[in-house]
Design an enzyme around this catalytic site. Sequence first.
Site, short mmCIF file in Angstrom:
data_model
loop_
_atom_site.label_atom_id
_atom_site.label_comp_id
_atom_site.label_asym_id
_atom_site.label_seq_id
_atom_site.Cartn_x
_atom_site.Cartn_y
_atom_site.Cartn_z
N ARG A 128 0.92 -1.33 -0.04
CA ARG A 128 0.07 0.19 0.19
C ARG A 128 0.85 1.30 0.08
O ARG A 128 0.37 2.12 0.48
CB ARG A 128 -1.09 0.06 1.30
N LYS A 150 2.78 11.01 -11.48
CA LYS A 150 2.01 10.14 -12.11
C LYS A 150 2.65 8.71 -12.54
O LYS A 150 3.62 8.85 -13.09
CB LYS A 150 1.44 10.82 -13.53
N GLU A 192 9.29 18.41 -25.06
CA GLU A 192 8.77 18.74 -23.76
C GLU A 192 9.18 20.04 -23.28
O GLU A 192 8.53 20.52 -22.62
CB GLU A 192 8.70 17.51 -23.04
N LYS A 234 7.14 22.54 -14.14
CA LYS A 234 6.59 21.57 -13.87
C LYS A 234 6.05 21.20 -12.22
O LYS A 234 4.95 21.12 -11.52
CB LYS A 234 7.00 19.90 -14.11
N GLU A 244 -4.43 17.24 -11.23
CA GLU A 244 -5.07 17.55 -12.45
C GLU A 244 -6.71 17.89 -12.21
O GLU A 244 -7.34 17.38 -13.46
CB GLU A 244 -4.97 16.63 -13.59
N ARG A 248 -3.30 21.84 -14.16
CA ARG A 248 -2.09 20.76 -14.39
C ARG A 248 -2.45 20.37 -15.96
O ARG A 248 -1.77 19.82 -16.70
CB ARG A 248 -2.15 19.48 -13.65
N ASN A 252 -0.96 19.42 -20.95
CA ASN A 252 -1.00 18.77 -21.96
C ASN A 252 -1.29 19.43 -23.23
O ASN A 252 -1.91 19.11 -24.30
CB ASN A 252 -2.59 18.09 -21.63
N HIS A 255 -1.30 17.60 -26.53
CA HIS A 255 -1.48 16.25 -26.19
C HIS A 255 -2.78 15.52 -27.11
O HIS A 255 -2.72 14.40 -27.30
CB HIS A 255 -1.66 16.05 -24.94
N HIS A 259 -2.07 12.40 -29.16
CA HIS A 259 -2.43 11.12 -28.82
C HIS A 259 -3.31 10.43 -29.98
O HIS A 259 -3.29 9.35 -30.17
CB HIS A 259 -3.47 11.23 -27.53
N HIS A 273 6.37 9.51 -28.69
CA HIS A 273 5.72 10.45 -27.95
C HIS A 273 6.13 12.01 -28.25
O HIS A 273 5.07 12.74 -28.51
CB HIS A 273 5.31 10.14 -26.61
P1 NAD Z 1 11.80 4.82 -22.76
O1 NAD Z 1 11.64 4.93 -21.19
O2 NAD Z 1 10.95 3.88 -23.39
O3 NAD Z 1 12.90 5.25 -23.07
C1 NAD Z 1 13.46 5.36 -24.50
C2 NAD Z 1 14.65 4.32 -25.02
O4 NAD Z 1 15.96 5.02 -24.36
C3 NAD Z 1 14.34 2.91 -24.47
O5 NAD Z 1 14.73 2.02 -25.32
C4 NAD Z 1 15.47 2.91 -23.20
O6 NAD Z 1 16.02 1.71 -22.91
C5 NAD Z 1 16.63 3.65 -23.56
N1 NAD Z 1 17.28 4.60 -22.75
C6 NAD Z 1 16.83 5.39 -21.72
N2 NAD Z 1 17.97 5.92 -21.19
C7 NAD Z 1 18.95 5.74 -22.03
C8 NAD Z 1 20.33 6.27 -21.88
N3 NAD Z 1 20.64 7.16 -21.09
N4 NAD Z 1 21.42 6.08 -22.91
C9 NAD Z 1 20.63 5.03 -23.93
N5 NAD Z 1 19.49 4.57 -23.94
C10 NAD Z 1 18.58 4.95 -23.04
O7 NAD Z 1 10.93 6.28 -22.97
P2 NAD Z 1 10.74 7.78 -22.42
O8 NAD Z 1 10.48 8.68 -23.59
O9 NAD Z 1 11.79 8.17 -21.37
O10 NAD Z 1 9.21 7.55 -21.79
C11 NAD Z 1 8.00 7.36 -22.36
C12 NAD Z 1 7.27 6.85 -21.50
O11 NAD Z 1 6.77 8.00 -20.51
C13 NAD Z 1 5.78 6.54 -21.86
O12 NAD Z 1 5.30 5.52 -21.82
C14 NAD Z 1 4.83 7.79 -21.44
O13 NAD Z 1 3.42 7.21 -21.36
C15 NAD Z 1 5.67 8.11 -20.17
N6 NAD Z 1 5.28 9.45 -19.79
C16 NAD Z 1 4.82 9.55 -18.21
C17 NAD Z 1 4.70 11.03 -17.88
C18 NAD Z 1 4.37 10.99 -16.33
O14 NAD Z 1 4.06 12.26 -15.92
N7 NAD Z 1 4.55 9.90 -15.51
C19 NAD Z 1 4.83 11.91 -18.51
C20 NAD Z 1 5.29 11.85 -19.98
C21 NAD Z 1 5.38 10.49 -20.61
#
Ligand code: NAD
Length: 374
Positions: A128, A150, A192, A234, A244, A248, A252, A255, A259, A273
């Site tokens: 929990r 999130k 971003e 942020k 949100e 917040r 988006n 977005h 999406h 993304h």
């Molecule tokens: P990811 O985590 O898939 O990373 C992208 C790729 O880069 C992966 O293959 C990873 O292994 C590689 N990688 C990561 N760091 C590296 C490094 N330093 N050197 C070499 N390779 C590296 O993608 P992302 O773009 O970081 O995240 C996308 C995700 O984030 C999505 O699922 C999205 O929904 C989520 N997201 C969440 C929030 C939130 O507020 N929680 C906000 C925006 C996006």
Amino acid sequence: MTDIKISSEKIKVALEGRSYDIFIGDGLIENAAQFISPMLERPRCWIITDSDVATHHLETLINSLEQAKIDVAHKILRPGEGTKSFASLGLVCDWLLEEKVERSDIIIALGGGVIGDLTGFAAAILKRGTRFVQIPTTLLAQVDSSVGGKTGINVTHGKNLIGAFHQPDLVLADTRALSTLPRRQLLAGFAEIIKYGALGDNSFFKWLEKNGDDVIGLKPEAITHAVKRSCEMKAEIVARDEREAGDRALLNLGHTFAHAFEALTGYGDRLLHGEAVALGMAMAFNLSRDLNLCSAEDASRVSTLIDRIGLPAYIEAIGRFNADDLINVMGQDKKVVAGTMRFILARQIGEAFISKDVTPNLLRSFLISEGATE
Ligand code: NAD
């Protein structure tokens, strides 16, 4: 945390009982124990990462912790969006339970948004609610997903539909980790960063127009400033509206369009993304221009920066899309409230707001004018 010797920038996310610090600097992974050790109730840590990140950064993190006499166990998952699943969540939770992790222990997410979202969600539900630290290694994760609490996974019904708000206890954004990141991922994160300027800080946007290439080139001062300003913005927004209910949603910006393009391209490598967000932002400003809300000059500055840096600013840059297909997908978005689509529009660069006035008819003609097919 009195004994930090490495130089870094610090930002506080002010959330009463759930407040935490974000540190930004070069070499934080190598020095992670300085930050984490004082937080531990007992000298043990559990790291969750993916195999790409592990290749470059896991050993450095383990060495830092072990030198501080902390026992470390780790779990390496497959890289990619597919890892944000019920299957991986089960795997991670089972492992943490086998390891007898207690609520007061610290779990570390070392990786991009995928690892951060999954680990954060596992931490949210394990016993929990267990403490966790984010060590984001993509630019997107450093400026966005690691901050704000999130967490979640994807299911067959859609992305991020199962999750929880669970704030980390610390975020360590090591800008050195970005040197191993593929350029395309770096650019996706830059989208971003543009978003923060476009939605709420005109002078930061101007700074990005001038210094964007240095940020992408990972020039130390430029990348640190860009990550710091993004995290500050942020943090401010999350502190005002953690769940949100209002402001917040401004995060988006772009977005709703993004999406739709992501859904129609299958949420994969064809369109990242951040790339979709870049295009979505350009379109949000074009729509604001067409509605006489913002000047043509501001809309053009947003598209120009996105295009010049190497991100998609026009629909044709990513393929052919039918206007009605796009509208159908937008109607299923999480941001649809009581059947009304909400768009983030802008009065100028740095002044975004939430609008409920975009009707499907208006949207259809706009999409066609932007290059979608009839
Ligand atoms: P990811 O985590 O898939 O990373 C992208 C790729 O880069 C992966 O293959 C990873 O292994 C590689 N990688 C990561 N760091 C590296 C490094 N330093 N050197 C070499 N390779 C590296 O993608 P992302 O773009 O970081 O995240 C996308 C995700 O984030 C999505 O699922 C999205 O929904 C989520 N997201 C969440 C929030 C939130 O507020 N929680 C906000 C925006 C996006």
